[in-house]
Scaffold this motif. Structure first.
Motif, PDB file in Angstrom:
ATOM      1  N   MET A 252       0.841  -1.197   0.000  1.00 46.04           N
ATOM      2  CA  MET A 252       0.000   0.000   0.000  1.00 46.04           C
ATOM      3  C   MET A 252       0.882   1.256   0.000  1.00 46.04           C
ATOM      4  SD  MET A 252      -2.886   0.879   2.889  1.00 46.04           S
ATOM      5  CE  MET A 252      -1.826   0.626   4.326  1.00 46.04           C
ATOM      6  N   PHE A 254       0.439   5.502   0.604  1.00 45.59           N
ATOM      7  CA  PHE A 254      -0.562   6.462   1.092  1.00 45.59           C
ATOM      8  C   PHE A 254       0.128   7.605   1.825  1.00 45.59           C
ATOM      9  CE2 PHE A 254      -0.882   5.155   5.677  1.00 45.59           C
ATOM     10  CZ  PHE A 254      -0.016   4.078   5.627  1.00 45.59           C
ATOM     11  N   GLU A 270       3.714   0.713   2.760  1.00 51.23           N
ATOM     12  CA  GLU A 270       3.500  -0.416   3.670  1.00 51.23           C
ATOM     13  C   GLU A 270       4.001  -1.680   2.982  1.00 51.23           C
ATOM     14  OE1 GLU A 270       1.436  -4.089   4.388  1.00 51.23           O
ATOM     15  OE2 GLU A 270       0.770  -2.735   2.804  1.00 51.23           O
ATOM     16  N   GLY A 272       4.518  -5.872   4.146  1.00 47.69           N
ATOM     17  CA  GLY A 272       4.436  -6.897   5.180  1.00 47.69           C
ATOM     18  C   GLY A 272       3.822  -6.358   6.463  1.00 47.69           C
ATOM     19  N   GLY A 273       2.874  -5.449   6.333  1.00 51.95           N
ATOM     20  CA  GLY A 273       2.173  -4.932   7.504  1.00 51.95           C
ATOM     21  C   GLY A 273       2.878  -3.777   8.191  1.00 51.95           C
ATOM     22  N   THR A 275       4.609   0.004   8.145  1.00 52.58           N
ATOM     23  CA  THR A 275       4.507   1.262   7.407  1.00 52.58           C
ATOM     24  C   THR A 275       5.676   2.184   7.754  1.00 52.58           C
ATOM     25  OG1 THR A 275       2.098   1.149   7.276  1.00 52.58           O
ATOM     26  CG2 THR A 275       3.096   3.324   7.090  1.00 52.58           C
ATOM     27  N   PRO A 294       9.775  -1.059  13.150  1.00 50.64           N
ATOM     28  CA  PRO A 294       8.536  -1.830  13.090  1.00 50.64           C
ATOM     29  C   PRO A 294       7.300  -1.008  13.462  1.00 50.64           C
ATOM     30  CG  PRO A 294       9.856  -2.489  14.983  1.00 50.64           C
ATOM     31  CD  PRO A 294      10.669  -1.500  14.218  1.00 50.64           C
ATOM     32  N   ALA A 295       7.494   0.255  13.832  1.00 53.12           N
ATOM     33  CA  ALA A 295       6.356   1.104  14.216  1.00 53.12           C
ATOM     34  C   ALA A 295       5.603   1.588  12.974  1.00 53.12           C
ATOM     35  CB  ALA A 295       6.856   2.297  15.020  1.00 53.12           C
ATOM     36  N   ILE A 296       4.390   2.080  13.182  1.00 50.71           N
ATOM     37  CA  ILE A 296       3.648   2.775  12.123  1.00 50.71           C
ATOM     38  C   ILE A 296       4.214   4.188  12.043  1.00 50.71           C
ATOM     39  CG2 ILE A 296       1.419   3.848  11.541  1.00 50.71           C
ATOM     40  CD1 ILE A 296       0.040   1.391  12.725  1.00 50.71           C
ATOM     41  N   THR A 298       3.828   7.476   9.664  1.00 50.22           N
ATOM     42  CA  THR A 298       3.047   7.981   8.533  1.00 50.22           C
ATOM     43  C   THR A 298       2.737   9.467   8.723  1.00 50.22           C
ATOM     44  OG1 THR A 298       1.128   7.509   7.136  1.00 50.22           O
ATOM     45  CG2 THR A 298       0.791   7.274   9.511  1.00 50.22           C
ATOM     46  N   GLU A 312       3.879  11.234  12.212  1.00 51.90           N
ATOM     47  CA  GLU A 312       3.363  10.554  13.384  1.00 51.90           C
ATOM     48  C   GLU A 312       3.929   9.139  13.437  1.00 51.90           C
ATOM     49  OE1 GLU A 312      -0.883  10.797  12.214  1.00 51.90           O
ATOM     50  OE2 GLU A 312      -0.797   8.606  12.128  1.00 51.90           O
ATOM     51  N   ASP A 314       3.968   5.431  16.175  1.00 48.47           N
ATOM     52  CA  ASP A 314       3.596   4.798  17.448  1.00 48.47           C
ATOM     53  C   ASP A 314       4.796   4.059  18.042  1.00 48.47           C
ATOM     54  OD1 ASP A 314       3.715   2.581  15.803  1.00 48.47           O
ATOM     55  OD2 ASP A 314       1.779   1.752  16.429  1.00 48.47           O
ATOM     56  N   GLY A 317       4.757   3.597  21.676  1.00 46.97           N
ATOM     57  CA  GLY A 317       3.616   2.889  22.253  1.00 46.97           C
ATOM     58  C   GLY A 317       2.297   3.392  21.717  1.00 46.97           C
ATOM     59  N   GLY A 318       2.164   4.694  21.570  1.00 46.92           N
ATOM     60  CA  GLY A 318       0.926   5.271  21.016  1.00 46.92           C
ATOM     61  C   GLY A 318       1.288   6.274  19.941  1.00 46.92           C
ATOM     62  N   GLN A 319       0.264   6.688  19.196  1.00 43.62           N
ATOM     63  CA  GLN A 319       0.441   7.629  18.087  1.00 43.62           C
ATOM     64  C   GLN A 319       0.862   8.994  18.631  1.00 43.62           C
ATOM     65  OE1 GLN A 319      -3.366   8.349  16.356  1.00 43.62           O
ATOM     66  NE2 GLN A 319      -2.605   8.921  14.340  1.00 43.62           N
TER      67      GLN A 319
END
Lengths: 440, 162
Positions: A252, A254, A270, A272-273, A275, A294-296, A298, A312, A314, A317-319
């Motif tokens: 993906m 985006f 993205e 393999g899951g 991003t 390994p974090a998101i 984006t 941004e 995570d 731990g969080g966004q």
């Protein structure tokens, strides 16, 4: 079609303005922060025009000017019924005392004609009532069909002169028009003038589309379409209607945003899951990887000097919102308030970052300084998301979505002081606004 | 497209099952699938008896024990139906921002895909796609809807519908 819009300076009617009531940059003193705010009182008598088409256009252009100024929240119109002096000649100086008596801060007069070649010419003068002089005088010539743009240009000139802010009325907003039930939304790319006029659709709704983003220097859009199954970034040229996929990516693609010079696109890929953030050079389509975790990671957004990217992640731990060099490298977290922070968008002025905050079951739109300090929440609702800056960095647009099975999306704007929260007119529901730069 | 009331009922059953940590499809299968005899190689059988979806906690892509059991049944079914390919759709609830939710949906789809692959489903039979928060199935704005929207759904290609 090429449209011509030219501006010429009119000869001033009175001596140059004295320094009184002026800031060093020529703007009236207006207090924009704090509790006490007094809008600028402005009078716009009917524009002069010979009878016929020019008279109709003159009245319509004037309405556009008034709409822009009043909707900015920084101006109040003194209705013509309250005017004492009836201006009879565009080329005579007004009786300042008559305008002072009704507490006008400024007076705008106009004169519209149709040129021999069919184009519309509108001249206007802006008078500073308390200083007692002409503050601005310009002539705009355009195709008659562009009369709304002439109105926006006049409003921009008045606004810029009187507030000291940059202009923003002659701009557009791209957004996603929404219809159909919540579980099967039909989403179409649409574009309209900043004031909601001239709405038109750019895609037909057969494919799901989200998050249009404007190029800083032309009318090119980046957006996400599901037309190939997996979400992918597409480029759309508003002028020609041509579109193309940005690249052949294995997963993906985006969250695209142009660099300030328009030559690069920061985006998320993205695989393999996972991003991460990349930068693509548009001319060569060469891709550089900026984050690798390994974090998101984006929602990248360039600083106006092009040297940094807010995004941004995570990873903690969080966004949360981070800033890194535009070439990648160590990132610094800047959001530390309660809740999650996302969708950072750097102000065109460079001083603020707008964001979406999720906390206590509510979504909020806010701004913070680039070091994360001085957070201010400008709107809060069940869902408020996706801020975009006006070209002058003074106004934010964003969307809200109401709760429940019948919930629907709407476009809003708010002054960065938190005043003047307004719903923008759209034909139906709308989300994901993207404000263009000022039109040439 | 499934009807909404059916969905809610299925969601409620799954939630109950999640609490007792028992495979949800056993209950769902006994109630609905048992009455009508379905072709065991059909999409309908896969959806109703095997279980075509797994659910996630808020902002998480970790497979629950119930989800793992569902995916184990999916893997067994796929072993018996080798001509069928799968697109795993990852979804998020409406309580996140659009782009983050696209990334989160991709994580969830990948978690399910990787589990199926580890159970022996050939990688070239598995694809993933994230819809983020764009395609909720339960439409209310409350946890009982959000919990069934945080999902990874295995959509079959190449199987008879019923």
């Amino acid at each position: 079609m090429i449209r011509i819009l030219t501006a010429a300076l009119l000869v001033a009617l009175a001596a140059a303005l004295p320094a009184r009531a002026q800031t060093s940059d020529g703007a009236l003193e207006i207090t924009v922060a704090g509790g006490e705010f007094k809008p600028i009182s402005i009078a716009l008598p009917g524009f002069f025009a010979p009878p016929g088409e020019a008279a109709n256009l003159a009245a319509q252009v004037r309405e556009v000017v008034i709409g822009d100024l009043v909707n900015s929240g920084l101006f109040r119109e003194i209705p013509p019924g309250a005017h004492i002096e009836q201006i009879v000649d565009f080329d005579s100086a007004p009786r300042y005392a008559d305008w002072q008596a009704i507490n006008a801060d400024a007076l705008v007069t106009g004169f519209a004609t149709i040129e021999a070649d069919g184009r519309l010419s509108v001249r206007f003068r802006l008078f500073d009532i308390f200083a007692g002089g002409q503050a601005e005088g310009l002539q705009f010539i355009a195709e008659a069909g562009d009369w709304r743009r002439v109105g926006h240009k006049i409003a921009d000139a008045v606004y810029a002169k009187l507030t000291g802010e940059g202009p923003y009325f002659d701009s557009r907003i791209a957004y996603v028009h929404e219809s159909g039930p919540k579980g099967q939304r039909v989403k179409r790319l649409a574009i309209m003038d900043q004031d909601g006029a001239n709405n038109r659709f750019l895609t037909d709704g057969r494919s799901l589309v989200v998050t249009p983003r404007f190029s800083p220097n032309d009318q090119t859009l980046l957006y996400i379409s599901f037309e190939r199954g997996e979400p992918q970034i597409f480029l759309y040229d508003v002028g020609s209607g041509r579109q193309e996929i940005l690249g052949a990516f294995p997963g993906m693609s985006f969250a695209p945003r142009f660099s300030p010079d328009g030559r690069q696109v920061a985006l998320s890929l993205e695989q393999g899951g996972n991003t991460d953030i990349y930068v693509m050079e548009l001319a060569t389509r060469r891709l550089s990887r900026l984050t690798d975790s390994p974090a998101i990671e984006t929602a990248p957004s360039f600083s106006p000097d092009g040297r940094q990217i807010a995004f941004e992640s995570d990873r903690g731990g969080g966004q949360q919102i981070y800033i890194m060099p535009a070439t990648g490298g160590p990132a610094q977290r800047i959001s530390f308030g309660q809740g999650r922070y996302g969708t950072p968008v750097w102000s065109p002025r460079g001083d603020l970052i707008a964001f979406t905050k999720t906390s206590g079951g509510q979504f909020a739109i806010g701004v913070m300084r680039t070091d994360g300090s001085e957070e201010r929440i400008l709107d809060s609702s069940f869902l408020s998301e996706g801020p975009t800056w006006s070209p002058n960095g003074r106004v934010l647009s964003f969307f809200r979505e109401s709760a429940g099975a019948n919930g629907s999306a709407s476009l809003w704007s708010v002054d960065i002081t938190g005043r003047n929260l307004r719903r923008l007119p759209t034909p139906g529901a709308g989300s994901d606004p993207a404000w263009s730069s000022l039109l040439p | 497209m499934r009807l909404f009331p059916t969905l809610l009922a299925a969601g409620a059953a799954l939630l109950l099952a999640a609490c007792s940590d028992e495979p949800p499809a056993a209950d769902a299968g006994a109630g609905s699938g048992g009455a009508v005899s379905l072709d065991p190689s059909s999409v309908a059988y896969f959806q109703q008896t095997v279980g075509d979806r797994v659910f996630f906690e808020t902002d998480s892509s970790r497979l629950t024990p119930v989800g793992q059991a569902t995916l184990q049944r999916q893997a067994s079914w796929l072993a018996e139906n080798p001509a069928v390919n799968v697109v795993v759709e990852g979804h998020a609830d409406e309580r996140g921002t659009r782009e983050y939710n696209l990334a989160l949906g991709a994580r969830r789809a990948e978690a399910a895909r990787a589990f199926l692959a580890a159970q022996g489903v050939a990688a070239n039979r598995l694809r993933t796609v994230s819809y983020g928060k764009e395609r909720p199935e339960a439409l209310c704005s409350a946890e009982n809807c959000w919990s069934v929207n945080r999902r990874a759904v295995s959509v079959l290609a190449g199987a008879p519908t019923s």
